[in-house]
Write a protein that holds these residues in place. Sequence first.
Motif, short mmCIF file in Angstrom:
data_model
loop_
_atom_site.label_atom_id
_atom_site.label_comp_id
_atom_site.label_asym_id
_atom_site.label_seq_id
_atom_site.Cartn_x
_atom_site.Cartn_y
_atom_site.Cartn_z
N SER A 2 1.32 -1.66 -12.09
CA SER A 2 -0.05 -1.20 -11.80
C SER A 2 -0.70 -0.59 -13.03
O SER A 2 -0.02 -0.26 -14.01
N VAL A 44 -8.67 3.34 -2.79
CA VAL A 44 -7.82 3.28 -1.61
C VAL A 44 -8.71 3.36 -0.37
O VAL A 44 -9.63 4.16 -0.32
N CYS A 49 -4.67 3.30 5.76
CA CYS A 49 -3.35 3.78 5.35
C CYS A 49 -3.16 5.23 5.79
O CYS A 49 -4.12 5.95 5.99
N GLU A 56 2.70 5.93 -3.33
CA GLU A 56 3.11 4.72 -4.04
C GLU A 56 1.93 3.97 -4.63
O GLU A 56 2.07 3.23 -5.58
N THR A 57 0.73 4.20 -4.09
CA THR A 57 -0.46 3.50 -4.55
C THR A 57 -1.21 4.27 -5.63
O THR A 57 -1.66 3.68 -6.61
#
Length: 151
Positions: A2, A44, A49, A56-57
């Motif tokens: 990422s 996000v 979510c 983790e994002t």
Amino acid sequence: MSNISMVEANLPPGFRFHPRDEELVCDYLMKKVTRCDSLLLVEVDLNKCEPWEIPETASVGGKEWYFYSQRDRKYATGLRTNRATASGYWKATGKDRAILRKNTLVGMRKTLVFYQGRAPKGSKTDWVMHEFRIEGPLSPPQILTLKVYVY
């Protein structure tokens, strides 16, 4: 890998991302809204979510996670914000705090706590989020906010 992982891989040992509130509004959120570029922070969708899926994002290290989020309306023609997820909801707590730069209002910070279940009988959790929005005479329409999770 990422964008965040690539950025962190090139930082010196001990580096810590710890911007002040006014830096988050003026140097990250305002630039994202006006230029749509940011390698460090990701976007996000909070309604798709749960809080425990965010690290983790959006992790930039430590126990704080920084990311952008589109504002979701509860009703298409209304002003109320939708803060519900599949397993719970984010509830505002306290009053909004003004963010100043050189004695000028540039933004506001709202603190939210995650509750599992459905309102009004949800169970309070330890997940806390600070939501930053642009305010002031030159503020664009409120379609994007910057969020910081603290756990």
